[in-house]
Design a protein around this motif. Structure first.
Motif, PDB file in Angstrom:
ATOM      1  N   GLU A 174       0.818  -1.213   0.000  1.00 63.92           N
ATOM      2  CA  GLU A 174       0.000   0.000   0.000  1.00 63.92           C
ATOM      3  C   GLU A 174       0.854   1.266   0.000  1.00 63.92           C
ATOM      4  OE1 GLU A 174      -0.991  -2.385   2.724  1.00 63.92           O
ATOM      5  OE2 GLU A 174      -2.065  -3.314   1.059  1.00 63.92           O
ATOM      6  N   SER A 175       2.019   1.196   0.652  1.00 61.65           N
ATOM      7  CA  SER A 175       2.893   2.373   0.726  1.00 61.65           C
ATOM      8  C   SER A 175       4.338   1.933   0.914  1.00 61.65           C
ATOM      9  CB  SER A 175       2.487   3.294   1.877  1.00 61.65           C
ATOM     10  OG  SER A 175       2.760   2.676   3.118  1.00 61.65           O
ATOM     11  N   VAL A 176       5.258   2.805   0.493  1.00 67.61           N
ATOM     12  CA  VAL A 176       6.690   2.577   0.678  1.00 67.61           C
ATOM     13  C   VAL A 176       7.299   3.893   1.122  1.00 67.61           C
ATOM     14  CG1 VAL A 176       8.871   1.921  -0.410  1.00 67.61           C
ATOM     15  CG2 VAL A 176       6.751   0.861  -1.172  1.00 67.61           C
ATOM     16  N   THR A 177       8.076   3.858   2.206  1.00 64.76           N
ATOM     17  CA  THR A 177       8.779   5.040   2.698  1.00 64.76           C
ATOM     18  C   THR A 177      10.265   4.734   2.667  1.00 64.76           C
ATOM     19  OG1 THR A 177       6.924   5.546   4.161  1.00 64.76           O
ATOM     20  CG2 THR A 177       9.003   6.658   4.630  1.00 64.76           C
ATOM     21  N   VAL A 178      11.052   5.666   2.114  1.00 64.86           N
ATOM     22  CA  VAL A 178      12.488   5.434   1.934  1.00 64.86           C
ATOM     23  C   VAL A 178      13.303   6.621   2.431  1.00 64.86           C
ATOM     24  CG1 VAL A 178      12.194   3.864  -0.015  1.00 64.86           C
ATOM     25  CG2 VAL A 178      12.390   6.313  -0.439  1.00 64.86           C
ATOM     26  N   PRO A 179      14.582   6.375   2.782  1.00 64.69           N
ATOM     27  CA  PRO A 179      15.466   7.457   3.235  1.00 64.69           C
ATOM     28  C   PRO A 179      16.201   8.097   2.044  1.00 64.69           C
ATOM     29  CG  PRO A 179      16.544   5.350   3.572  1.00 64.69           C
ATOM     30  CD  PRO A 179      15.180   5.062   3.006  1.00 64.69           C
ATOM     31  N   GLY A 180      15.567   9.041   1.389  1.00 64.69           N
ATOM     32  CA  GLY A 180      16.196   9.732   0.267  1.00 64.69           C
ATOM     33  C   GLY A 180      17.347  10.610   0.733  1.00 64.69           C
ATOM     34  N   VAL A 181      18.244  10.964  -0.180  1.00 65.93           N
ATOM     35  CA  VAL A 181      19.393  11.792   0.200  1.00 65.93           C
ATOM     36  C   VAL A 181      18.965  13.194   0.617  1.00 65.93           C
ATOM     37  CG1 VAL A 181      21.114  10.521  -1.132  1.00 65.93           C
ATOM     38  CG2 VAL A 181      19.858  12.381  -2.212  1.00 65.93           C
ATOM     39  N   ASN A 182      17.773  13.634   0.196  1.00 65.80           N
ATOM     40  CA  ASN A 182      17.254  14.944   0.614  1.00 65.80           C
ATOM     41  C   ASN A 182      16.167  14.811   1.672  1.00 65.80           C
ATOM     42  OD1 ASN A 182      18.873  16.536  -1.121  1.00 65.80           O
ATOM     43  ND2 ASN A 182      17.563  15.959  -2.835  1.00 65.80           N
ATOM     44  N   GLY A 183      16.087  13.653   2.296  1.00 62.14           N
ATOM     45  CA  GLY A 183      15.096  13.425   3.339  1.00 62.14           C
ATOM     46  C   GLY A 183      14.186  12.260   3.015  1.00 62.14           C
ATOM     47  N   GLU A 184      13.513  11.780   4.046  1.00 61.46           N
ATOM     48  CA  GLU A 184      12.606  10.645   3.901  1.00 61.46           C
ATOM     49  C   GLU A 184      11.399  11.043   3.056  1.00 61.46           C
ATOM     50  OE1 GLU A 184      11.576   7.768   7.304  1.00 61.46           O
ATOM     51  OE2 GLU A 184       9.877   9.154   7.246  1.00 61.46           O
ATOM     52  N   PHE A 185      10.953  10.130   2.186  1.00 60.34           N
ATOM     53  CA  PHE A 185       9.730  10.391   1.435  1.00 60.34           C
ATOM     54  C   PHE A 185       8.951   9.093   1.244  1.00 60.34           C
ATOM     55  CE2 PHE A 185      12.960   9.622  -1.801  1.00 60.34           C
ATOM     56  CZ  PHE A 185      12.325   8.883  -2.781  1.00 60.34           C
ATOM     57  N   GLN A 186       7.646   9.279   1.001  1.00 60.93           N
ATOM     58  CA  GLN A 186       6.732   8.138   0.884  1.00 60.93           C
ATOM     59  C   GLN A 186       6.096   8.127  -0.497  1.00 60.93           C
ATOM     60  OE1 GLN A 186       2.928   8.317   3.020  1.00 60.93           O
ATOM     61  NE2 GLN A 186       3.336   6.235   3.728  1.00 60.93           N
ATOM     62  N   MET A 187       5.854   6.922  -0.997  1.00 58.42           N
ATOM     63  CA  MET A 187       5.156   6.742  -2.258  1.00 58.42           C
ATOM     64  C   MET A 187       3.901   5.911  -2.016  1.00 58.42           C
ATOM     65  SD  MET A 187       8.503   5.952  -4.466  1.00 58.42           S
ATOM     66  CE  MET A 187       9.107   5.125  -3.028  1.00 58.42           C
ATOM     67  N   LEU A 188       2.820   6.346  -2.631  1.00 53.01           N
ATOM     68  CA  LEU A 188       1.550   5.625  -2.577  1.00 53.01           C
ATOM     69  C   LEU A 188       1.164   5.218  -3.993  1.00 53.01           C
ATOM     70  CD1 LEU A 188      -0.287   8.081  -0.170  1.00 53.01           C
ATOM     71  CD2 LEU A 188       0.748   5.891   0.435  1.00 53.01           C
ATOM     72  N   ASN A 189       0.078   4.501  -4.133  1.00 53.70           N
ATOM     73  CA  ASN A 189      -0.404   4.074  -5.433  1.00 53.70           C
ATOM     74  C   ASN A 189      -0.542   5.280  -6.366  1.00 53.70           C
ATOM     75  OD1 ASN A 189      -1.218   1.922  -7.065  1.00 53.70           O
ATOM     76  ND2 ASN A 189      -3.377   2.304  -6.632  1.00 53.70           N
ATOM     77  N   ASN A 190      -0.175   5.117  -7.627  1.00 57.08           N
ATOM     78  CA  ASN A 190      -0.251   6.149  -8.667  1.00 57.08           C
ATOM     79  C   ASN A 190       0.683   7.331  -8.438  1.00 57.08           C
ATOM     80  OD1 ASN A 190      -2.211   4.787 -10.264  1.00 57.08           O
ATOM     81  ND2 ASN A 190      -3.770   5.422  -8.792  1.00 57.08           N
ATOM     82  N   HIS A 191       1.745   7.125  -7.687  1.00 56.35           N
ATOM     83  CA  HIS A 191       2.753   8.178  -7.494  1.00 56.35           C
ATOM     84  C   HIS A 191       3.400   8.485  -8.833  1.00 56.35           C
ATOM     85  CE1 HIS A 191       6.403  10.149  -5.979  1.00 56.35           C
ATOM     86  NE2 HIS A 191       5.796  10.241  -4.813  1.00 56.35           N
ATOM     87  N   THR A 192       3.815   9.713  -9.006  1.00 54.12           N
ATOM     88  CA  THR A 192       4.497  10.093 -10.234  1.00 54.12           C
ATOM     89  C   THR A 192       5.817   9.334 -10.374  1.00 54.12           C
ATOM     90  OG1 THR A 192       5.206  11.991 -11.542  1.00 54.12           O
ATOM     91  CG2 THR A 192       5.757  12.031  -9.217  1.00 54.12           C
ATOM     92  N   ALA A 193       6.296   9.206 -11.589  1.00 56.20           N
ATOM     93  CA  ALA A 193       7.565   8.503 -11.820  1.00 56.20           C
ATOM     94  C   ALA A 193       8.698   9.244 -11.127  1.00 56.20           C
ATOM     95  CB  ALA A 193       7.838   8.410 -13.312  1.00 56.20           C
TER      96      ALA A 193
END
Length: 91
Positions: free
Chosen positions: A18-37
């Motif tokens: 349902e969701s994925v949260t990752v530690p990006g180099v500019n901070g943590e961010f989350q992706m949900l269904n239909n997230h932009t590329a």
């Protein structure tokens, strides 16, 4: 959306989440269904996801649960999200 987490040893996770949260180099961010590329590099931290994907046999000890989400600690990696498919390459 479909999640695949790949390490040098094996494909660790495959399946629908349902969701994925990752530690990006500019901070943590989350992706949900239909997230932009998106394509991004990842730094040391936690990859968190909710859902019931398959975890590769013999690698389940790399995962824990926190607040109802699966957690994988990584040192670095890259992520690509496109057409509701998330691919994480990590060490």
């Amino acid at each position: 959306m479909y999640l695949e987490i790949v390490s040098p040893e094996a494909t660790l996770v495959t399946g629908t989440v349902e969701s994925v949260t990752v530690p990006g180099v500019n901070g943590e961010f989350q992706m949900l269904n239909n997230h932009t590329a998106i394509v991004s590099t990842l730094e040391k931290g936690k990859v968190k996801f909710s859902g019931n994907p398959s975890i590769a046999e013999g690698h389940d000890n790399k995962f824990s649960q926190e607040d109802g989400k699966w957690v994988l600690h990584i040192s670095s990696g890259t992520i690509e999200m496109k057409d509701n498919k998330v691919i994480i390459l990590t060490d």
